[in-house]
Design a protein around this motif. Sequence first.
Motif, short mmCIF file in Angstrom:
data_model
loop_
_atom_site.label_atom_id
_atom_site.label_comp_id
_atom_site.label_asym_id
_atom_site.label_seq_id
_atom_site.Cartn_x
_atom_site.Cartn_y
_atom_site.Cartn_z
N ASP A 24 0.99 -1.23 0.10
CA ASP A 24 0.22 -0.08 -0.14
C ASP A 24 0.86 1.20 -0.17
O ASP A 24 1.67 1.35 0.11
N HIS A 25 0.49 2.29 -0.10
CA HIS A 25 0.56 3.76 0.53
C HIS A 25 1.28 3.78 1.23
O HIS A 25 2.95 5.05 1.01
N GLY A 26 1.63 3.28 1.73
CA GLY A 26 2.71 3.85 3.09
C GLY A 26 3.70 3.32 3.33
O GLY A 26 4.73 3.54 4.05
N TYR A 27 4.36 2.18 2.09
CA TYR A 27 4.88 1.58 1.99
C TYR A 27 6.35 2.16 1.21
O TYR A 27 5.71 2.56 0.46
N HIS A 28 7.61 1.82 1.94
CA HIS A 28 8.64 2.62 0.54
C HIS A 28 9.34 1.62 -0.54
O HIS A 28 10.84 0.56 0.70
N PRO A 29 9.75 1.28 -1.20
CA PRO A 29 9.56 -0.17 -1.51
C PRO A 29 11.20 0.04 -1.52
O PRO A 29 11.94 -1.11 -1.49
N GLU A 30 11.82 0.89 -1.82
CA GLU A 30 13.20 0.97 -1.93
C GLU A 30 13.71 0.93 -0.66
O GLU A 30 15.02 0.20 -0.49
N HIS A 31 13.39 1.68 0.60
CA HIS A 31 13.40 0.87 1.90
C HIS A 31 13.42 -0.35 1.95
O HIS A 31 14.43 -0.99 2.93
N LEU A 32 12.42 -1.23 1.35
CA LEU A 32 12.36 -2.25 1.91
C LEU A 32 13.18 -3.66 0.81
O LEU A 32 14.01 -4.01 1.53
N THR A 33 13.95 -2.96 -0.12
CA THR A 33 14.76 -3.76 -0.87
C THR A 33 17.00 -3.54 -0.31
O THR A 33 16.54 -4.96 0.07
N GLN A 34 16.41 -2.57 -0.12
CA GLN A 34 17.75 -2.27 0.52
C GLN A 34 18.03 -2.99 2.13
O GLN A 34 18.71 -3.75 2.24
N GLU A 35 16.71 -2.75 2.75
CA GLU A 35 16.98 -3.85 3.90
C GLU A 35 16.88 -5.21 3.67
O GLU A 35 17.68 -6.24 4.23
N PRO A 55 -7.92 2.94 -3.17
CA PRO A 55 -9.54 3.14 -4.00
C PRO A 55 -9.87 5.06 -4.03
O PRO A 55 -9.27 5.15 -2.64
N SER A 56 -10.65 5.72 -4.10
CA SER A 56 -10.59 6.99 -3.77
C SER A 56 -11.60 6.97 -2.83
O SER A 56 -12.23 6.18 -2.07
N LYS A 57 -12.12 8.15 -2.18
CA LYS A 57 -12.95 7.95 -0.93
C LYS A 57 -14.55 7.79 -1.41
O LYS A 57 -15.60 7.11 -0.66
N GLN A 58 -14.82 8.54 -2.75
CA GLN A 58 -16.14 7.96 -3.76
C GLN A 58 -15.69 7.15 -3.65
O GLN A 58 -17.40 5.87 -3.50
N GLU A 59 -15.91 5.26 -4.05
CA GLU A 59 -14.96 4.61 -3.92
C GLU A 59 -15.42 4.02 -2.98
O GLU A 59 -15.87 2.90 -2.66
N LYS A 60 -14.59 3.74 -1.80
CA LYS A 60 -14.38 3.41 -0.72
C LYS A 60 -16.40 3.75 0.16
O LYS A 60 -17.06 3.29 0.54
N ALA A 61 -16.49 4.85 -0.21
CA ALA A 61 -17.78 5.33 0.24
C ALA A 61 -19.34 4.36 -0.71
O ALA A 61 -20.39 3.84 0.38
N ALA A 62 -19.48 4.17 -1.47
CA ALA A 62 -19.67 3.24 -2.76
C ALA A 62 -19.93 1.84 -2.28
O ALA A 62 -20.58 1.64 -2.13
N GLN A 63 -19.00 1.17 -1.55
CA GLN A 63 -18.67 0.17 -0.91
C GLN A 63 -19.24 0.14 0.30
O GLN A 63 -18.89 -0.60 0.88
N GLY A 67 -12.30 4.36 4.86
CA GLY A 67 -11.23 4.37 6.64
C GLY A 67 -9.79 3.35 5.48
O GLY A 67 -10.72 3.59 4.27
N PHE A 68 -8.90 2.43 5.79
CA PHE A 68 -8.46 2.02 5.30
C PHE A 68 -9.06 0.61 4.37
O PHE A 68 -10.07 -0.50 5.34
#
Length: 76
Positions: A24-35, A55-63, A67-68
């Motif tokens: 998800d967007h909370g992870y940084h692939p570059e950092h994970l790769t290095q580690e 997903p956009s707020k609208q997509e989440k609301a429609a579902q 939140g996450f």
Amino acid sequence: MLTQHLDYFQSKPVNIPKITILLDHGYHPEHLTQELEKVYPQIMRKIKFERSTKPSKQEKAAQGKPGFVPEQSPGG
């Protein structure tokens, strides 16, 4: 979690497709790769990272899911 299963990755042949790990967007692939390369230098020959769609707020609301919202794997 990946470091707990290094034997799986070490035994995986290189000539088959890489394992895709969704981030998800909370992870940084570059950092994970290095580690991960500190633990197993050849790991990026066997795995690849891919950012999941956000997903956009609208997509989440429609579902009806505020939140996450975890990404569903294909076929899952």
